[in-house]
Design a protein around this motif. Structure first.
Motif, PDB file in Angstrom:
ATOM      1  N   CYS A 191      61.167  95.094  91.174  1.00 16.25           N
ATOM      2  CA  CYS A 191      61.262  95.668  89.832  1.00 16.25           C
ATOM      3  C   CYS A 191      60.269  96.799  89.589  1.00 16.25           C
ATOM      4  O   CYS A 191      60.070  97.208  88.447  1.00 16.25           O
ATOM      5  N   LYS A 192      59.650  97.306  90.637  1.00 17.40           N
ATOM      6  CA  LYS A 192      58.672  98.383  90.473  1.00 17.40           C
ATOM      7  C   LYS A 192      59.394  99.665  90.040  1.00 17.40           C
ATOM      8  O   LYS A 192      60.235 100.192  90.760  1.00 17.40           O
ATOM      9  N   GLY A 193      59.077 100.141  88.845  1.00 19.98           N
ATOM     10  CA  GLY A 193      59.701 101.354  88.332  1.00 19.98           C
ATOM     11  C   GLY A 193      61.096 101.152  87.774  1.00 19.98           C
ATOM     12  O   GLY A 193      61.785 102.121  87.474  1.00 19.98           O
ATOM     13  N   VAL A 194      61.534  99.900  87.624  1.00 18.44           N
ATOM     14  CA  VAL A 194      62.865  99.601  87.085  1.00 18.44           C
ATOM     15  C   VAL A 194      62.686  98.883  85.751  1.00 18.44           C
ATOM     16  O   VAL A 194      62.076  97.821  85.685  1.00 18.44           O
ATOM     17  N   ALA A 195      63.219  99.462  84.681  1.00 15.58           N
ATOM     18  CA  ALA A 195      63.091  98.871  83.353  1.00 15.58           C
ATOM     19  C   ALA A 195      64.055  97.699  83.190  1.00 15.58           C
ATOM     20  O   ALA A 195      65.107  97.655  83.829  1.00 15.58           O
ATOM     21  N   ARG A 196      63.683  96.753  82.355  1.00 12.60           N
ATOM     22  CA  ARG A 196      64.503  95.582  82.009  1.00 12.60           C
ATOM     23  C   ARG A 196      64.995  94.850  83.252  1.00 12.60           C
ATOM     24  O   ARG A 196      66.189  94.612  83.448  1.00 12.60           O
ATOM     25  N   CYS A 197      64.051  94.503  84.094  1.00 12.39           N
ATOM     26  CA  CYS A 197      64.352  93.879  85.380  1.00 12.39           C
ATOM     27  C   CYS A 197      63.533  92.603  85.514  1.00 12.39           C
ATOM     28  O   CYS A 197      62.358  92.573  85.134  1.00 12.39           O
ATOM     29  N   GLU A 198      64.152  91.544  86.041  1.00 10.55           N
ATOM     30  CA  GLU A 198      63.463  90.283  86.335  1.00 10.55           C
ATOM     31  C   GLU A 198      63.823  89.871  87.747  1.00 10.55           C
ATOM     32  O   GLU A 198      64.933  90.110  88.202  1.00 10.55           O
ATOM     33  N   TRP A 199      62.889  89.235  88.429  1.00 11.17           N
ATOM     34  CA  TRP A 199      63.184  88.744  89.769  1.00 11.17           C
ATOM     35  C   TRP A 199      62.445  87.435  90.000  1.00 11.17           C
ATOM     36  O   TRP A 199      61.488  87.104  89.314  1.00 11.17           O
ATOM     37  N   GLY A 200      62.913  86.683  91.005  1.00  8.33           N
ATOM     38  CA  GLY A 200      62.297  85.409  91.346  1.00  8.33           C
ATOM     39  C   GLY A 200      62.818  84.930  92.687  1.00  8.33           C
ATOM     40  O   GLY A 200      63.564  85.618  93.365  1.00  8.33           O
ATOM     41  N   GLY A 201      62.411  83.726  93.048  1.00 10.68           N
ATOM     42  CA  GLY A 201      62.832  83.153  94.323  1.00 10.68           C
ATOM     43  C   GLY A 201      61.649  82.981  95.254  1.00 10.68           C
ATOM     44  O   GLY A 201      60.499  83.031  94.842  1.00 10.68           O
ATOM     45  N   ASP A 202      61.931  82.773  96.515  1.00 15.32           N
ATOM     46  CA  ASP A 202      60.875  82.639  97.521  1.00 15.32           C
ATOM     47  C   ASP A 202      60.967  83.818  98.487  1.00 15.32           C
ATOM     48  O   ASP A 202      61.891  84.621  98.388  1.00 15.32           O
ATOM     49  N   PRO A 203      60.029  83.959  99.416  1.00 11.08           N
ATOM     50  CA  PRO A 203      60.050  85.126 100.303  1.00 11.08           C
ATOM     51  C   PRO A 203      61.296  85.234 101.178  1.00 11.08           C
ATOM     52  O   PRO A 203      61.624  86.312 101.640  1.00 11.08           O
ATOM     53  N   ASP A 204      61.998  84.132 101.403  1.00  5.75           N
ATOM     54  CA  ASP A 204      63.195  84.160 102.252  1.00  5.75           C
ATOM     55  C   ASP A 204      64.422  84.666 101.498  1.00  5.75           C
ATOM     56  O   ASP A 204      65.256  85.361 102.059  1.00  5.75           O
ATOM     57  N   ALA A 205      64.550  84.320 100.226  1.00  2.00           N
ATOM     58  CA  ALA A 205      65.717  84.716  99.432  1.00  2.00           C
ATOM     59  C   ALA A 205      65.277  84.956  97.995  1.00  2.00           C
ATOM     60  O   ALA A 205      64.676  84.073  97.381  1.00  2.00           O
ATOM     61  N   ILE A 206      65.557  86.140  97.471  1.00  2.00           N
ATOM     62  CA  ILE A 206      65.169  86.444  96.098  1.00  2.00           C
ATOM     63  C   ILE A 206      66.398  86.787  95.269  1.00  2.00           C
ATOM     64  O   ILE A 206      67.446  87.123  95.810  1.00  2.00           O
ATOM     65  N   TRP A 207      66.251  86.686  93.955  1.00  2.00           N
ATOM     66  CA  TRP A 207      67.299  87.110  93.028  1.00  2.00           C
ATOM     67  C   TRP A 207      66.696  88.142  92.092  1.00  2.00           C
ATOM     68  O   TRP A 207      65.508  88.110  91.777  1.00  2.00           O
ATOM     69  N   VAL A 208      67.532  89.079  91.671  1.00  2.00           N
ATOM     70  CA  VAL A 208      67.114  90.136  90.753  1.00  2.00           C
ATOM     71  C   VAL A 208      68.160  90.230  89.654  1.00  2.00           C
ATOM     72  O   VAL A 208      69.354  90.279  89.932  1.00  2.00           O
ATOM     73  N   GLU A 209      67.698  90.239  88.398  1.00  2.00           N
ATOM     74  CA  GLU A 209      68.611  90.398  87.273  1.00  2.00           C
ATOM     75  C   GLU A 209      68.238  91.667  86.517  1.00  2.00           C
ATOM     76  O   GLU A 209      67.089  91.840  86.120  1.00  2.00           O
ATOM     77  N   ILE A 210      69.216  92.550  86.348  1.00  2.00           N
ATOM     78  CA  ILE A 210      69.025  93.849  85.730  1.00  2.00           C
ATOM     79  C   ILE A 210      69.825  93.897  84.427  1.00  2.00           C
ATOM     80  O   ILE A 210      70.951  93.405  84.382  1.00  2.00           O
ATOM     81  N   LYS A 211      69.237  94.524  83.401  1.00  2.00           N
ATOM     82  CA  LYS A 211      69.950  94.713  82.141  1.00  2.00           C
ATOM     83  C   LYS A 211      69.976  96.199  81.815  1.00  2.00           C
ATOM     84  O   LYS A 211      68.979  96.895  81.993  1.00  2.00           O
ATOM     85  N   GLY A 212      71.118  96.663  81.349  1.00  2.00           N
ATOM     86  CA  GLY A 212      71.267  98.061  80.967  1.00  2.00           C
ATOM     87  C   GLY A 212      72.218  98.191  79.797  1.00  2.00           C
ATOM     88  O   GLY A 212      73.136  97.388  79.642  1.00  2.00           O
ATOM     89  N   GLY A 213      72.005  99.206  78.976  1.00  2.00           N
ATOM     90  CA  GLY A 213      72.857  99.408  77.805  1.00  2.00           C
ATOM     91  C   GLY A 213      74.267  99.836  78.170  1.00  2.00           C
ATOM     92  O   GLY A 213      75.237  99.452  77.517  1.00  2.00           O
ATOM     93  N   THR A 214      74.403 100.630  79.215  1.00  2.00           N
ATOM     94  CA  THR A 214      75.731 101.091  79.640  1.00  2.00           C
ATOM     95  C   THR A 214      75.996 100.627  81.062  1.00  2.00           C
ATOM     96  O   THR A 214      75.071 100.215  81.776  1.00  2.00           O
ATOM     97  N   LEU A 215      77.239 100.720  81.460  1.00  2.00           N
ATOM     98  CA  LEU A 215      77.631 100.323  82.805  1.00  2.00           C
ATOM     99  C   LEU A 215      76.902 101.182  83.847  1.00  2.00           C
ATOM    100  O   LEU A 215      76.354 100.669  84.827  1.00  2.00           O
TER     101      LEU A 215
END
Length: 119
Positions: free
Chosen positions: A34-58
């Motif tokens: 999420c470095k430099g990405v607005a409205r971004c969340e991430w989690g998980g462990d070093p082997d597998a991570i998930w990232v959730e992004i939100k944006g006003g438009t497609l």
């Protein structure tokens, strides 16, 4: 006396072969998805991570998802899988849900030593 010397030599030889086949524990560096990405969340462990992004438009949501994936791919040691979900608007409509398998060096977990290592 001879038995003691033989056991010491056997342990030294056995220890040397085990040391070469063992793993070296490395401190885990978090992937900066999420470095430099607005409205971004991430989690998980070093082997597998998930990232959730939100944006006003497609277009904005997909652009941010692409930027987050590029951040993960630019790391020297990558997670094996990255799951990205991009959501759009107030109702958080799901516009992208994809899992990527990355090439290169990955994090692996050693249950024997209870630590992460690079392979």
């Amino acid at each position: 006396m001879l038995l003691t010397v033989l056991m010491a030599i056997g342990m030294a030889v056995g220890g040397a072969t085990q040391a070469s086949a063992g793993v070296t524990c490395v401190p885990v560096k978090a992937p900066k998805a999420c470095k430099g990405v607005a409205r971004c969340e991430w989690g998980g462990d070093p082997d597998a991570i998930w990232v959730e992004i939100k944006g006003g438009t497609l277009k904005l949501a997909l652009y941010r998802a692409e930027k987050a994936l590029a951040n993960v791919r630019s790391a020297k040691v990558k997670p094996r899988t990255v799951s990205i979900q991009a959501r759009q608007g107030k109702k958080k409509k799901l516009v992208l849900s994809r899992t990527y398998r990355l090439k290169g060096k990955h994090w692996h977990y050693s249950y024997k030593k209870n630590c992460w290592y690079v392979k």
